[in-house]
Design a protein around this motif. Structure first.
Motif: not given
Length: 476
Positions: A264-265, A268, A271-272, A305, A320
């Motif tokens: 999950e991290a 994320e 994406i970041a 996501k 976003d």
């Protein structure tokens, strides 16, 4: 409509030619302002002014230089929203990201204000009883600074304020797409009491202004952020005078996800890193390497996501993904995607521009089954496209990650401490994020290895590139 002028010798002036140009919001294609379009003659005037202002500024006590920079910081914080909106309107960045950029830009001002008082020299033990040896550090001289559009405020403060803190005068050439960001900072600097001629702003022709800064011997140093190709040309011209340069150039960052990572991290984080500023950053993830055992699970979660990301005008709080900077950027992105698909990549999501938007928008895109012979594997896409590669072993992925002429930033995710140490030691990059997709901070040195640059911005040695070391031997 706003009209941004050049700032030379403490005066807001039109270009020598009288020419100006229109600035367009990439999200709407609307003209939002006009700016003076300078050339080599304007740059030459600015260089003369900076040269004349240098002796007095270099002799100004460090505490006084620091106080002026701190006032700039305070005024930036008071006008944070205005500055953020200017960033978004000129280059499309989502307003939430723009606010973060303003804070980062101001942090560099504050950091360099503090560092102005810490340009220490040294005493050196002598081999002779009647000699005393020491070093002092002095400003290199007038600086030519050239900045890009993708971080139009932070890149300016990262170059302008260490130069000013060190005691150098400056001629700044910002990107033509984002003149308002630089102009508003110079308005703040003027209000903060920066003496006339110490900092000068010349927008306009990149080639003519850049050549004047390079060829004019009164400019003692060039600091540049941009592509590796342009950086190489600047270095060649600077070599004629052995002119000092610091360069923050292109990147092609690997983003490695090991099978023991927090999935999950890692998603994320991908994406970041990849989709910040619509992928238009030199340190964004360009190659996402996922260990084979978790490839399917990672890709599925990543797709889920990414497809929830909101595309729109950066001024909308929910956005976003904003636009890419212009039509040329869109064309390059599509070329990379089409080339990858033609050579066997699979489209997971996206893969086309947004026809339902008036501006230059591109759907956030994921490609799988990507291979090394595709353009996207070696060239910066500078857009919201995430290519995924699979790997089996740590040795294999380190080799692949390092197989590039670039060496700016790299990222990896693992929960194995021993692996973490092995990997960050072996990655041939100037900056490495371990379980951290946004490792850059004012306290850390920003810069790259190999063809990604020379020198560092920020960190404990942030003033180093703007100072000369002088050795003094005193015989008694």
């Amino acid at each position: 409509m706003k009209y941004y002028q050049l700032y030379i010798n403490g005066e807001w002036v039109s270009s020598v030619s009288g020419n100006s140009y229109e600035v367009t919001n990439p999200a709407t294609q609307e003209v939002v302002s006009k700016a003076a379009f300078g050339n080599d003659r304007d740059a030459a005037l600015a260089v003369e002014v900076a040269h004349a202002a240098f002796p007095s500024w270099s002799e100004t006590p460090a505490k006084e230089r620091s106080n002026i920079l701190m006032k700039i910081y305070q005024l930036m914080m008071e006008r944070k929203e205005e500055l953020a909106r200017t960033i978004t309107i000129e280059m499309g960045k989502p307003i939430r990201e723009a606010r973060g950029e303003v804070q980062s830009a101001a942090d560099y001002v504050q950091w360099n204000a503090e560092e102005a008082k810490r340009a220490y020299g040294e005493t050196i033990p002598s081999s002779f009883h009647n000699k005393r040896l020491l070093t002092i550090r002095q400003p290199v001289g007038p600086v030519g600074a050239i900045t890009p559009w993708n971080f139009p405020l932070a890149m300016v403060t990262r170059k302008l304020t260490p130069a000013l803190a060190a005691g150098c005068s400056v001629v700044l050439k910002p990107a033509t797409q984002t003149p308002g960001c630089a102009a508003k900072l110079f308005q703040i600097a003027e209000e903060a009491g920066l003496p006339k001629g110490v900092a000068n702003l010349v927008m306009g022709s990149s080639s003519k202004i850049g050549q004047e800064l390079l060829k004019n011997p009164k400019i003692r140093k060039i600091t540049f952020t941009g592509s590796t190709e342009v950086g190489k040309l600047l270095m060649k011209d600077a070599a004629d005078q052995v002119k000092r340069v610091s360069m923050e150039l292109g990147g092609h960052a690997p983003f490695i996800v090991f099978e023991d990572a927090d999935l999950e991290a890692a998603v994320e984080g991908a994406i970041a890193s990849k989709f910040r500023n619509a992928g238009q950053t030199c340190i964004c993830a360009n190659r996402i390497y996922v260990q084979s055992s978790i490839l399917e699970e990672f890709t599925s979660l990543f797709k889920e996501k990414v497809e929830k990301m909101v595309i729109g005008n950066g001024l909308e709080e929910s956005t976003d993904i904003g636009p890419v900077i212009d039509e040329k950027g869109l064309v390059k992105i599509q070329e990379h995607v089409d080339d990858a698909l033609a050579k066997g990549a699979a489209l997971v999501t996206g893969g086309k521009k947004c026809n339902f938007k008036a501006g230059t928008f591109y759907h956030p895109t994921i490609l799988s089954q990507v291979t090394d012979e595709m353009l996207i594997s070696t060239e910066e896409t500078f857009g919201p496209v995430a290519p995924i590669y699979s790997f089996d072993t740590e040795e294999e992925v380190i080799r692949k990650a390092n197989d590039t002429n670039y060496g700016l930033a790299a990222y990896f995710y693992t929960r194995d401490l021993s692996r973490a140490i092995r990997v960050y030691e072996r990655l041939e990059y100037g900056m490495v994020g371990c379980n951290d997709p946004v490792p850059t901070t004012v306290q850390g040195p920003f810069g790259g290895w190999k063809e990604s640059g020379i020198g560092r911005e920020g960190g404990p040695d942030g003033l180093h590139d703007f100072l000369e070391t002088k050795f003094v031997s005193i015989k008694m």
